[in-house]
Write an enzyme that holds these catalytic residues in place. Sequence first.
Site, PDB file in Angstrom:
ATOM      1  N   SER A  16       0.822  -1.220   0.000  1.00  0.00           N
ATOM      2  CA  SER A  16       0.000   0.000   0.000  1.00  0.00           C
ATOM      3  C   SER A  16       0.855   1.269   0.000  1.00  0.00           C
ATOM      4  CB  SER A  16      -0.942   0.005   1.205  1.00  0.00           C
ATOM      5  OG  SER A  16      -1.916  -0.990   1.043  1.00  0.00           O
ATOM      6  N   LYS A  65      -9.438  -5.602  10.665  1.00  0.00           N
ATOM      7  CA  LYS A  65     -10.535  -4.974   9.917  1.00  0.00           C
ATOM      8  C   LYS A  65     -11.855  -4.957  10.696  1.00  0.00           C
ATOM      9  CE  LYS A  65      -8.690  -5.669   5.316  1.00  0.00           C
ATOM     10  NZ  LYS A  65      -8.873  -6.156   3.951  1.00  0.00           N
ATOM     11  N   TYR A 211      -2.131 -12.049  -4.664  1.00  0.00           N
ATOM     12  CA  TYR A 211      -1.486 -11.564  -5.899  1.00  0.00           C
ATOM     13  C   TYR A 211       0.023 -11.706  -5.873  1.00  0.00           C
ATOM     14  CZ  TYR A 211      -0.966  -7.371  -3.055  1.00  0.00           C
ATOM     15  OH  TYR A 211      -0.657  -6.491  -2.040  1.00  0.00           O
TER      16      TYR A 211
END
Length: 263
Positions: A16, A65, A211
């Site tokens: 990020s 989260k 990924y």
Amino acid sequence: MKKYFVIGNPIKHSLSPKLHNFWIKKKNINATYDKILATQDDLPKICDQIREKKINGLNITVPFKNDIIRNLDELSLEAKETQSVNTIYFKDNKIIGHNTDIIGFKFSIEKVQYDVSKKKILILGAGGVVPSLIYSLNKMGASKIIVCNRTKSKAENLKHLFNGIEIVNWGEIPNFDMIINATSLGLKNGDVIDLDFSKVGNGKFFYDVIYNPAETNFLKIGKKFGNKTENGKMMFIYQASASFELWHGINVNIDDETINQIN
Ligand code: ATR
């Protein structure tokens, strides 16, 4: 200078900062984006810093989260319905939690022009990202969502949020149009999911939220049997761009230069 962070544990491998700092530079924004390795006990202190305007925005990743929610003042509809927050901002003196994983997943599916509507979807795993996948798939009109997790009780718990889902035992592979690996199996090279995909056939869609590596064994198997495959790279990029737009009010172009940041 505005300050943004991604918080999680572990956090070392988060890409990020790379993506956000690339856009910050490109758009000439006076801001920084860094990572914080946090523990559960750090969450209230970090949120206090948002109230004090020492931090302007946060991304939240595994495993916070859901845990972060008790420190927030308000949730967007998406965050509320998934009980999952990956993006935090401060508005009207309130700390607000939002979920951009949902739109990240949706855009990644649209990019490969797969039509989810009326499709039967099998999700492997029941961890942090799964509520966002289910919410997104429901919105896109999937006809059936089946969840298969090693620890069945965790999959059963998802029924409190989404009562229409079906749960099957780990090891069972019911018929499906699209299968999603949302387990952490595949993150390490050599990881293999102990499920028998040999009878799945072809013409299905294998999607891996992972990924890195770009092609997990799960995707390799899908491909070998003649199925369409896609990894989670575009989902990651789209969720990041949605957070960026929310914080800075600026749209970013997802071009090859952007995509190549994540190689
Ligand atoms: P969390 O479970 O803390 O939210 P996650 O990375 O979001 O963490 O989720 C990990 C997922 O990968 C879980 O669904 C986990 O299954 P369990 O709920 O049974 O732990 C799944 N997973 C991890 N290792 C696995 C393995 N060896 N075999 C099958 N599933 C596995």
